[in-house]
Design an enzyme around this catalytic site. Structure first.
Site, PDB file in Angstrom:
ATOM      1  N   ASP A 674       0.823  -1.193   0.000  1.00  0.00           N
ATOM      2  CA  ASP A 674       0.000   0.000   0.000  1.00  0.00           C
ATOM      3  C   ASP A 674       0.868   1.259   0.000  1.00  0.00           C
ATOM      4  O   ASP A 674       0.573   2.241  -0.693  1.00  0.00           O
ATOM      5  CB  ASP A 674      -0.925  -0.006   1.220  1.00  0.00           C
ATOM      6  CG  ASP A 674      -1.992   1.061   1.142  1.00  0.00           C
ATOM      7  OD1 ASP A 674      -2.764   1.064   0.164  1.00  0.00           O
ATOM      8  OD2 ASP A 674      -2.036   1.919   2.039  1.00  0.00           O
ATOM      9  N   LYS A 678       1.263   4.441  -2.816  1.00  0.00           N
ATOM     10  CA  LYS A 678       1.271   5.867  -2.479  1.00  0.00           C
ATOM     11  C   LYS A 678       2.546   6.542  -2.979  1.00  0.00           C
ATOM     12  O   LYS A 678       2.503   7.671  -3.507  1.00  0.00           O
ATOM     13  CB  LYS A 678       1.157   6.051  -0.968  1.00  0.00           C
ATOM     14  CG  LYS A 678      -0.154   5.564  -0.380  1.00  0.00           C
ATOM     15  CD  LYS A 678      -0.148   5.696   1.142  1.00  0.00           C
ATOM     16  CE  LYS A 678      -1.410   5.126   1.769  1.00  0.00           C
ATOM     17  NZ  LYS A 678      -1.398   5.214   3.237  1.00  0.00           N
TER      18      LYS A 678
END
Length: 813
Positions: A674, A678
């Site tokens: 994750d 980003k």
């Protein structure tokens, strides 16, 4: 005196006629004009057509007969019902004989058709007059053919004032009862029956009002008055209290169905006010039509539309500078009996086009081909072309005159909603701006223009939400808590027009009750099919639409391009769209830019922190970003901000899971995938076209834990990492440093790793679940820009999504 006219819906049922009787009784007026019962004129014409073709007309005639006899039974008591039945049956027998004659000769002339159509009003006037008499009002049915005189243009006859005026005045000078006058019908000087065209009952009222010097002409219908737009297309439309004759005629010509345009002409000549009133809401003040209307609060008075037209286009190098082209074009169309609704020509004179009814398009094109056959043969003019499936929208208002910016506001509203303008026309009077658009865009265009003028300053966004989990559900709660204050204090209206989750979906263009969505969605929704949901919201074509994806799924991302192409804005915290392939990212950016549609994804990095917007502003203003260092996971930030000998790694992961900081499977956080997404987004926003393959990840868990069969097995194996990570923490602590899991983004690539930082670093002071982004650029080279704040939690993420929706609403001004 006042003349009262009641249309088909106002005499269409026993309840409507009772309302009419009450209105007439309260008013005490002596002239009442009535239409045929709703639908009867169409039925008579259909029966006549069937009879002329030798087909079964009796079935329709039987329906007409039953309709009138059932009305008598519902309305009238003895002795009035017997009288009504006798009079009605006599007229029905005449109709039957006439239809039989038509069926025998297999011929239906316009003259005969007018005679057949006249029976609708003659039947209704007899029944209504007896209903009034029963209620204590002395009333008689009056056949308008005895005093309204017209030419012999059957189907759309023109009244002859010099013949009509003395007859009307003479008749009513000696008439003491209330006259229930047949609308729509008249006669020639020779006594041949004619009709005044569709909506002709309004015209009858206008003629009588003018001849009798009435104080007011009242048109009683089934709406509260002339509205700013068709409420079926524009839910926010409202009643216009006062409007001028010319404005009313413009709106009537362009589709406002409340009033028949010729009605106004006799009243206008005498300066008689016309009032539109609602039979079923008689207390409403209605709309007053006068010569000089009171100034409006808004620069336009209303918006109307002709829903279906075609354009005839004539173009070619032989047009410029040639005298008489337009004259020949319109003469040819007139000779072919083609009515021209709108004309437009560019100053270059290379083309000229006109709007006609769809049924006239082919006939008009043939007439133009014949008229310009020599020029077409010589190649100086191209053969005429037809563009179909179009609508005309008319923006009407006398206050538009000499007012700067009206057209700009119209075209900005259309452009912002992705509505293409096919043609425009505006007369020098500046009373009307007419815009031709695709028929499928008609309602959307009307709503957008209506909002731009009548809700000036109010920004509406129609949100279609996908995902009602932690973020989506919290977002709906925040909107529910704030929507009244937003409208009151900021003139922003957020309407939830659609909701879909993994189980159920629901679309309601009027808006889903935000306070009750949890009970409404399962009760009224249907099984979720995201492709169908997307297709329906695109076909619905609402103005200022926003697709809000609050999932972490790849599925909704597939539709982002479709949304942007349809001029539907996209708001999302879903990282998958901008962290996928660089080609997908660039396509989305290019589409949003080219279509001028908001695409907002601030919450994909840093939850509610202003990270994306800050980087975009820096790049747009010419700054060059050299390096980005960032703690991008609230979960991992929490773990390393609290790591100590007493709180080992495995215990902190368990606490984070219990507090709701982690994903259901903590490996989704600990694998750092994750964070990688980003970081890729940050890199691309900084101008580095990096792919996922450019990300180097230091894992926080061993392969053994990563490959565990279940979440429970993973949690059981986590203590394996405690000693390793405690040793690294202790080693860093010896030199007064702390461990932080940081993403470092440079033009060369991205590295995610666990590093030690001392007091000189801004990362040293991180606490709780805080995220931090440190940006080094050409302008911020000595003292980097630091953005810090909560990077996890439903409230801050949903709040960031909410802020993006509000920014989208603001862009629709």
């Amino acid at each position: 005196m006042k003349v009262l006219k009641f249309g088909g819906t106002s005499v269409g049922s026993p309840e409507a006629v009772r309302a009419l009787v009450g209105i007439a009784k309260r008013s005490g007026e002596r002239v009442v004009v009535v239409s045929a019962f709703s639908g009867i004129t169409d039925s008579l014409l259909q029966a006549a057509k069937l009879a002329s073709e030798g087909r079964d007309w009796q079935r329709i005639f039987q329906t007409i007969s039953e309709r009138h006899h059932s009305m008598i039974a519902a309305l009238l008591q003895p002795p009035y019902n017997e009288k009504a039945r006798a009079g009605t049956q006599a007229l029905l027998d005449e109709v039957s004989s006439l239809l039989l004659g038509i069926s025998l000769v297999h011929d239906l002339s316009p003259r005969t058709l007018d005679l057949v159509a006249s029976y609708g009003e003659r039947l209704s006037a007899g029944i209504v007059s007896l209903a009034l008499t029963q209620a204590g009002i002395e009333a008689d049915a009056v056949d308008a053919r005895q005093f309204i005189i017209t030419d012999d243009k059957f189907g759309n006859a023109h009244w002859i004032e010099s013949e009509t005026l003395p007859r009307v005045r003479s008749f009513f000078a000696n008439f003491s009862h209330t006259a229930v006058v047949t609308g729509f019908i008249a006669s020639t000087v020779d006594g041949i029956t004619t009709t005044l065209g569709r909506g002709g009952s309004d015209f009858t009222a206008g003629i009588l009002g003018a001849c009798l010097d009435a104080e007011e002409i009242q048109i009683w219908t089934d709406v509260d008055g002339i509205m700013t737009a068709d409420p079926k297309a524009v839910p926010d439309a409202f009643v216009i209290s006062e409007i001028s004759y010319v404005e009313a005629m413009e709106m009537s010509h362009f589709g406002a169905k409340v009033l028949h345009p010729p009605t106004i002409l006799p009243a206008m000549a005498k300066g008689i006010p016309v009032r539109i009133l609602n039979t079923f809401n008689p207390e409403a003040p209605g709309t007053r039509i006068v010569r000089d209307a009171a100034p409006s609060r808004w620069p336009v008075r209303g918006i109307a539309a002709i829903p279906s037209i075609s354009l005839l286009l004539l173009q070619g190098p032989g047009l410029p500078g040639v005298t008489g082209i337009a004259g020949r074009m319109f003469a040819a169309l007139a000779d072919a009996a083609v009515n021209v609704i709108l004309i437009t020509q560019g100053s270059s004179e290379l083309s000229i086009c006109c709007a006609v009814l769809p049924q006239d398009a082919e006939k008009g094109a043939r007439a133009l081909r014949e008229e310009f056959r020599y020029e077409i043969g010589a190649g100086t003019i191209q053969p005429p072309t037809i563009e179909r499936d179009l609508s005309i929208i008319a923006v009407v208002g006398e206050m538009m005159k000499h007012r700067v910016g009206i057209s700009g506001r119209v075209f900005r509203a259309l452009g912002r909603n992705g509505i293409n303008v096919v043609a425009i026309a505006q007369g020098s009077s500046e009373l009307n701006i007419s815009i031709v658009v695709s028929a499928q865009d008609q309602n959307k265009a009307m709503s957008a223009i209506h909002d731009a003028f009548f809700l000036a300053g109010v920004r509406t966004v129609n949100v279609f939400l996908v995902g009602t989990g932690l973020i989506g559900g919290t977002l709906l709660s925040q909107i529910a808590a704030q929507h009244e204050r937003l409208f009151r204090d900021h003139s922003i209206r957020v309407r939830i027009a659609g909701i879909a989750n993994s189980r159920t979906m629901l679309i309601d263009p009027r808006g889903i009750d935000i306070e009750r969505w949890k009970e409404i969605l399962p009760a009224q929704g249907k099984t979720t099919d995201l492709a169908h949901f997307v297709r329906e919201l695109i076909e619905l074509n609402l103005p200022n639409a926003c697709f809000c994806d609050c999932t972490a799924s790849e599925e909704p991302v597939k539709y982002y391009e479709d949304m942007l192409l349809a001029s539907i804005s996209v708001v999302t915290p879903n990282k998958r769209s901008n962290s996928g392939s660089i080609q997908q990212y660039q396509r989305l950016m290019a589409l949003a830019r080219d279509m001028d549609v908001p695409y907002r994804y601030e919450t994909t990095v840093g939850a509610g922190l202003p990270v994306i917007g800050t980087i975009q502003d820096m790049v747009a203003s010419g700054d060059e970003i050299v390096r980005i260092e960032a703690v991008l996971s609230g979960t991992i930030s929490y773990i390393f901000n609290n790591l100590s000998p007493d709180l080992p790694f495995s215990e902190l992961v368990r606490r984070a899971k219990r507090l709701g900081y982690t994903e259901p499977d903590p490996r989704d956080d600990l694998s750092a995938k994750d964070i990688a997404r980003k970081a890729i987004i940050l890199a691309r926003e900084a101008g580095y076209p990096l792919e996922e393959s450019a990300v180097e990840i230091e894992s926080l868990i061993s392969p053994n834990i990563a490959d565990a069969d279940s979440v429970d097995a993973c949690m059981a194996l986590l203590p394996e990492m405690d000693e390793v990570l405690e040793n690294r923490r202790a080693e860093a602590s010896k030199s007064n440093r702390v461990l932080r899991y940081v993403a470092v983004v440079t033009p060369q690539g991205v590295r995610l790793s666990l590093c030690a930082y001392g007091p000189e670093s801004p990362f040293y002071s991180l606490t709780g679940t805080d995220n931090m982004v440190v940006i080094t650029s050409r302008r911020y080279s000595q003292n980097p820009l630091v953005i810090r704040g909560p990077g996890a939690g439903a409230d801050v993420t949903a709040g960031g999504v909410f802020a993006d929706i509000l920014k989208t609403a603001e862009s629709y001004l």
